[in-house]
Structure formats: C-alpha cells, structure tokens
Motif scaffolding. Structure first.
Motif, short mmCIF file in Angstrom:
data_model
loop_
_atom_site.label_atom_id
_atom_site.label_comp_id
_atom_site.label_asym_id
_atom_site.label_seq_id
_atom_site.Cartn_x
_atom_site.Cartn_y
_atom_site.Cartn_z
N UNK A 1 0.84 -0.83 0.03
CA UNK A 1 0.08 -0.50 -0.08
C UNK A 1 0.99 1.12 -0.19
N UNK A 2 0.13 2.25 -0.83
CA UNK A 2 1.33 3.48 -0.41
C UNK A 2 0.82 4.18 -0.68
N UNK A 3 1.34 5.51 -0.23
CA UNK A 3 0.05 6.69 0.54
C UNK A 3 0.06 7.75 -1.38
N UNK A 4 -1.16 7.70 -0.76
CA UNK A 4 -1.87 8.44 -1.96
C UNK A 4 -2.99 9.55 -0.98
N UNK A 5 -2.62 10.80 -1.88
CA UNK A 5 -3.64 12.01 -2.09
C UNK A 5 -4.52 11.95 -3.24
N UNK A 6 -5.92 12.58 -3.68
CA UNK A 6 -6.17 13.63 -4.50
C UNK A 6 -6.29 15.47 -4.04
N UNK A 21 -4.95 12.87 -8.94
CA UNK A 21 -4.45 11.85 -7.73
C UNK A 21 -2.93 12.08 -7.50
N UNK A 22 -2.36 12.02 -6.49
CA UNK A 22 -0.67 11.82 -7.04
C UNK A 22 -0.76 10.62 -5.63
N UNK A 23 0.56 10.05 -5.69
CA UNK A 23 0.59 8.65 -5.61
C UNK A 23 2.30 8.01 -4.67
N UNK A 24 2.72 8.58 -3.41
CA UNK A 24 3.72 9.05 -3.15
C UNK A 24 4.51 7.36 -2.91
N UNK A 25 6.20 7.75 -3.05
CA UNK A 25 6.70 6.26 -2.68
C UNK A 25 6.78 6.08 -3.69
N UNK A 50 8.58 10.40 -6.88
CA UNK A 50 9.77 9.45 -6.55
C UNK A 50 11.16 10.00 -5.32
N UNK A 51 12.10 9.98 -5.34
CA UNK A 51 13.71 10.64 -4.77
C UNK A 51 13.86 11.14 -5.99
N UNK A 254 4.75 33.42 -13.00
CA UNK A 254 4.50 32.64 -11.97
C UNK A 254 3.11 32.71 -11.68
N UNK A 255 2.39 31.59 -12.30
CA UNK A 255 1.57 30.99 -12.37
C UNK A 255 0.84 30.08 -11.33
N UNK A 256 0.08 30.60 -10.56
CA UNK A 256 -0.70 29.70 -9.11
C UNK A 256 -2.22 29.90 -8.94
N UNK A 257 -2.20 29.65 -7.74
CA UNK A 257 -3.70 29.23 -7.74
C UNK A 257 -4.29 28.62 -5.44
N UNK A 258 -5.21 28.39 -5.31
CA UNK A 258 -5.31 27.90 -4.93
C UNK A 258 -5.55 25.88 -5.15
N UNK A 259 -4.67 25.60 -3.31
CA UNK A 259 -5.31 23.94 -3.79
C UNK A 259 -5.77 23.10 -2.52
N UNK A 260 -6.75 22.88 -2.96
CA UNK A 260 -7.47 21.39 -1.74
C UNK A 260 -7.05 20.22 -1.69
N UNK A 261 -7.33 19.69 -0.55
CA UNK A 261 -6.54 18.35 -0.42
C UNK A 261 -8.21 17.83 -0.42
N UNK A 262 -8.60 16.44 -1.39
CA UNK A 262 -10.03 16.00 -1.15
C UNK A 262 -10.23 14.85 -0.44
N UNK A 263 -8.64 13.74 -0.81
CA UNK A 263 -9.50 12.23 -0.03
C UNK A 263 -6.89 12.40 -0.12
N UNK A 264 -7.36 11.62 1.75
CA UNK A 264 -6.20 11.10 2.12
C UNK A 264 -6.05 9.77 2.16
N UNK A 265 -5.06 8.63 1.80
CA UNK A 265 -5.71 7.76 1.58
C UNK A 265 -4.35 6.83 1.64
N UNK A 266 -4.58 5.59 1.08
CA UNK A 266 -3.65 4.33 0.43
C UNK A 266 -4.13 3.85 -0.42
N UNK A 267 -3.32 3.27 -1.67
CA UNK A 267 -3.85 2.62 -2.14
C UNK A 267 -3.53 1.38 -2.66
N UNK A 268 -3.13 0.38 -3.43
CA UNK A 268 -2.75 -0.88 -3.61
C UNK A 268 -2.28 -1.10 -4.56
N UNK A 269 -0.62 -0.88 -4.87
CA UNK A 269 -1.09 -1.75 -6.37
C UNK A 269 0.48 -1.93 -6.36
N UNK A 270 0.68 -2.63 -5.94
CA UNK A 270 2.38 -3.36 -5.03
C UNK A 270 1.50 -5.08 -5.09
#
Length: 270
Positions: A1-6, A21-25, A50-51, A254-270
C-alpha cells in the motif's frame, strides 16, 4: 500500500477545480503500473512522486494522462507540490524545486496559494496560416473574433488564440477532432477575473489548465497585451470555478492558485 492524495487544484473550494491523483513513494512502481493506475483513475493527470535524481531538487514527479506520460503540466505541478508538503516535505531552499521530465521547476508559496515559474516554451511564435485556418474551422469561430494566435507549447503542445471577449470564448462549441487548443478572451473591466480561458484536447475540455495559462501569460504579458498581474477564470462551462493567478516578477511569469486536499489514504498498487 502506498500513500495517496487527491488534490483539487486552482480552487479554494473542493469540487470546483481540477482534480489530481498523487501517489507517494512510487520508486517501487514500474512504468506499466503507473500507466495502468492513471488509466484507472480516468483523471486528466495522475502523478507519482519519487526521490530526486538532481541534487537541487526536493522530489521528482512523473506525470501520466490516460494515454501516456507528459514532460510537464501545470495543475499536476501545483497538486503534487501540495501533496508533498502535506506529507511532511520540507524544501531545501527558499523555493520548492520539482524535478520532472522537462527539467527543474520552481514552486513558491504565497500566502494560501502555490505558484510555479513558467518553464521556457518548446515552441512559441506565430501560427502559420494553414494551421490557424484549421483551428478556426474546428472552433467555429469567425475571423473577426480572432485578435491573435501563438504557439504556446511548454510540453502539451498548445496553440493559443486570443478572442475579442470572454463571451465569445464561453460560446464556443468546437468539433471533437480538435487538437490541443487554448482560447482566451477579456472580461469587461471591473469583473472578478480579467480573462476567461478554455482548453480543448480532442473531444475533452480541461477544467483548469496550468500549462496553458502559463504560456498565455508569457505571450500576453510579454507583448504588453495584459497587465503584469491578472486573474483568469476557467472551467465555467463545466460547472467549475477555477481561478488562475498570473504574475510577472522580474524575468519570470508565475502561475498559481489555491489547492485543496480532498482525499487522503493509501492505494494498493504492489
């Protein structure tokens, strides 16, 4: 399981921006696993953290659409940065440095917003007459409605058209076969946003597009057609409320804006 944010990008209110969708590690994943998960999410982009390989970078990101990998994209840059910070990341220096396939991208935090320094264009300059006619036909836009056109390619391959006003931008109904085309038009003075932007890629309209807005800012600010700082609206026709802040500071856009974390959890990819 890998850490996950949306993450919802270019909005201060969840569900009104552009999701990522963002997968960590993700260093343990193969290219095929990344591509398969990006297809499964069915979002415009999915990123994998990734590192870094470069000594100056804080992390490395790989950006996948449902069809393949991109060297750079705007809303994945901001969403990935927000997810990395949320997971406890601390920049090495004054700016966060993201490594992607196109190189190093600086990201800065300005109050509640994140912003990235627009990378150099892969292709800029005027659009030749034949390509412009093809784009105008696909957009069903009249010659008199087009103020200007430029290549705005910083990775995805955008052609950008400046139309006479925001109302014309919002009225467009392009053909499904259109390529990567962005349109921008000014709102009347006194409106919350100075410009309305739409981004089309084949049959799909993107809710809010960082790469396109960055390239449009380089074009319009660089040629004196826009002020050094403005806000663009995008996603209106898709029931979104994207707000993109574009600003020239020194030699950078510079191009930017606000960001909101909507989903936090883990994802089974291994």
């Amino acid at each position: 399981m890998l850490p996950f944010h949306q993450v919802d990008v270019f909005t201060g209110e969840f569900l009104l921006g552009n999701p990522l969708a963002v997968v960590h590690g993700a260093e343990c994943l193969t290219d095929e696993q990344m591509a398969a998960f990006a297809r499964w999410t069915n979002l415009s982009e999915t990123t994998f953290l990734l590192p870094p390989r470069h000594a100056d970078a804080d992390y490395r990101v790989r950006i996948f659409t449902t069809e393949g990998e991109l060297p750079f994209a705007g809303h994945p840059t901001l969403g990935s940065a927000r997810a990395w910070l949320e997971a406890g990341g601390v920049p090495k220096g004054g700016h966060l440095i993201q490594e992607c396939e196109s190189g190093l991208v600086r990201v800065r935090c300005t109050g509640e917003r994140l912003a990235f320094a627009a990378p150099p264009l892969i292709r800029g300059g005027d659009v030749d007459a034949a390509d412009l006619e093809q784009v105008k036909r696909a957009l069903h836009v009249a010659d008199e409605d087009v103020v200007g056109a430029q290549w705005a390619d910083n990775g995805p391959g955008w052609i950008a058209l400046l139309l006479k006003d925001a109302e014309t931008v919002l009225s467009l109904s392009p053909e499904p076969g259109i390529g990567n085309v962005g349109v921008v038009g000014p709102h009347p003075p006194g409106c919350e946003a100075a410009y309305e932007v739409r981004a089309f890629s084949g049959p799909v309209e993107d809710p809010v597009t960082g790469s396109l807005n960055a390239a449009i800012g380089q074009w319009l600010i660089g040629t004196g057609q826009a002020p050094d700082s403005y806000v663009a609206a995008q996603g209106t026709n898709l029931h979104r409320r994207g707000r993109v802040h574009v600003e020239r500071l020194g030699a950078d856009i510079w191009t930017g804006g606000h960001t909101v974390i909507g989903i936090t959890g883990s994802v089974r990819l291994l």
